[in-house]
Design a protein around this motif. Structure first.
Motif, PDB file in Angstrom:
ATOM      1  N   TYR A 168       0.842  -1.190   0.000  1.00 32.17           N
ATOM      2  CA  TYR A 168       0.000   0.000   0.000  1.00 32.17           C
ATOM      3  C   TYR A 168       0.879   1.242   0.000  1.00 32.17           C
ATOM      4  O   TYR A 168       1.885   1.302   0.664  1.00 32.17           O
ATOM      5  CB  TYR A 168      -0.853   0.033   1.260  1.00 32.17           C
ATOM      6  CG  TYR A 168      -1.925  -1.008   1.273  1.00 32.17           C
ATOM      7  CD1 TYR A 168      -3.060  -0.851   0.497  1.00 32.17           C
ATOM      8  CD2 TYR A 168      -1.792  -2.142   2.061  1.00 32.17           C
ATOM      9  CE1 TYR A 168      -4.048  -1.808   0.501  1.00 32.17           C
ATOM     10  CE2 TYR A 168      -2.778  -3.108   2.086  1.00 32.17           C
ATOM     11  CZ  TYR A 168      -3.909  -2.939   1.300  1.00 32.17           C
ATOM     12  OH  TYR A 168      -4.879  -3.884   1.302  1.00 32.17           O
ATOM     13  N   MET A 173      -4.025   4.387  -1.657  1.00 34.26           N
ATOM     14  CA  MET A 173      -5.046   4.760  -0.709  1.00 34.26           C
ATOM     15  C   MET A 173      -5.967   5.811  -1.303  1.00 34.26           C
ATOM     16  O   MET A 173      -7.177   5.759  -1.139  1.00 34.26           O
ATOM     17  CB  MET A 173      -4.399   5.319   0.568  1.00 34.26           C
ATOM     18  CG  MET A 173      -3.579   4.309   1.334  1.00 34.26           C
ATOM     19  SD  MET A 173      -4.237   2.656   1.296  1.00 34.26           S
ATOM     20  CE  MET A 173      -4.842   2.476   2.923  1.00 34.26           C
ATOM     21  N   LEU A 176      -8.310   4.164  -3.631  1.00 28.21           N
ATOM     22  CA  LEU A 176      -9.357   3.461  -2.921  1.00 28.21           C
ATOM     23  C   LEU A 176     -10.380   4.417  -2.338  1.00 28.21           C
ATOM     24  O   LEU A 176     -11.586   4.214  -2.463  1.00 28.21           O
ATOM     25  CB  LEU A 176      -8.747   2.627  -1.791  1.00 28.21           C
ATOM     26  CG  LEU A 176      -8.229   1.261  -2.195  1.00 28.21           C
ATOM     27  CD1 LEU A 176      -7.566   0.588  -1.021  1.00 28.21           C
ATOM     28  CD2 LEU A 176      -9.371   0.414  -2.713  1.00 28.21           C
ATOM     29  N   CYS A 188     -16.177   1.551   4.235  1.00 28.24           N
ATOM     30  CA  CYS A 188     -14.904   1.285   3.594  1.00 28.24           C
ATOM     31  C   CYS A 188     -13.983   2.485   3.642  1.00 28.24           C
ATOM     32  O   CYS A 188     -12.776   2.355   3.777  1.00 28.24           O
ATOM     33  CB  CYS A 188     -15.126   0.867   2.149  1.00 28.24           C
ATOM     34  SG  CYS A 188     -15.953  -0.713   2.014  1.00 28.24           S
ATOM     35  N   THR A 192     -10.423   2.338   5.352  1.00 27.16           N
ATOM     36  CA  THR A 192      -9.231   2.693   4.593  1.00 27.16           C
ATOM     37  C   THR A 192      -8.411   3.734   5.331  1.00 27.16           C
ATOM     38  O   THR A 192      -7.186   3.669   5.376  1.00 27.16           O
ATOM     39  CB  THR A 192      -9.632   3.236   3.211  1.00 27.16           C
ATOM     40  OG1 THR A 192     -10.527   2.324   2.583  1.00 27.16           O
ATOM     41  CG2 THR A 192      -8.415   3.422   2.340  1.00 27.16           C
TER      42      THR A 192
END
Length: 239
Positions: A168, A173, A176, A188, A192
């Motif tokens: 990651y 990030m 996402l 989510c 995250t």
RNA sequence: AAACCGCUUA
């Protein structure tokens, strides 16, 4: 001459030197070819690039993966995905593929052109080949799907991504987060964020603005404000 | 030695 080509690299100057070399009967090595090819790639002159590759093949210079990669880039840039895929296959057959980068290039191009199914095919092919995927490819796919409004796919991919070990980083990030906010999946998003915290990935201003606009959409103005303050604490200027 | 990827209407 090597140094000159490389440092002038990007432009017509390289081409001029290259021509000069040929006129003087000097043989070009793959370094010369690749820098020139890059100059072409930059300008999207795909015919020139193609000619150059042919030329280098016929003069016995073996195109290395950098060269082929650049060639692919040109094709993708000009929308010749068929050709790009052929080059990709070529790379495959010669066992030149060391990572997922070439696949990503094609996938990205396809996705940007709205050919998501095609991109997915490439993506699956890549996985089938057992090429290690460190998350870049997922990034590409996820963001294309979220742009396309295919939320099930976004979620599926995201889950899949979590199930394998990926590196990651910030861009991931952000990808996402953006995808989740488009989907409107608050859970989510929070998850995250927590993950980011854990991994000590510090958000940049893109992260913040993604978050803030999402919070606003969800009418979570307090949260948005809070995020804004956070942002200033970390030294980012609100715009 | 050189090239290449993902947040870029965030």
């Amino acid at each position: 001459v090597l140094a000159i080509c490389a440092s002038n690299g990007r432009d017509e100057e390289a081409e001029a030197y290259f021509q000069q070399m040929k006129n003087e009967g000097l043989s070009a090595n793959e370094f010369h070819y690749s820098s020139l090819l890059n100059a072409y790639a930059e300008k999207g002159k795909y015919e020139q690039a193609e000619k150059l590759v042919d030329e280098m093949k016929s003069s016995g210079v073996v195109p290395n993966k950098v060269v082929l990669n650049s060639l692919m880039k040109v094709y993708v840039k000009s929308g010749y995905f068929g050709k790009a895929k052929k080059v990709l296959a070529e790379l495959n057959n010669s066992g030149h593929i060391s990572n997922e980068v070439p696949y990503c290039t094609v996938m990205h191009g396809l996705a940007k052109a709205g050919k998501i199914e095609e991109a997915e095919k490439v993506f699956n092919e890549m996985k089938a080949k057992g090429i290690k995927s460190d998350g870049y490819s997922y990034s590409v796919m996820i963001s294309s799907y979220s742009k396309n409004g295919n939320f099930e796919k976004v979620k599926k991919l995201a889950k899949e991504m979590e199930s394998i070990q990926v590196n990651y980083d910030l861009a991931m990030m952000n990808t996402l987060l953006k995808a989740y906010s488009r989907v409107g999946d608050m859970e989510c998003v929070i998850q995250t964020l927590k993950k980011m915290d854990k991994l000590k990935i510090s958000p940049n201003w893109i992260t913040f603005s993604t978050l803030i606009s999402y919070f606003c959409e969800e009418k979570l103005y307090d949260l948005a404000l809070h995020t804004l303050e956070d942002m200033q604490i970390k030294g980012h200027q609100p715009t």
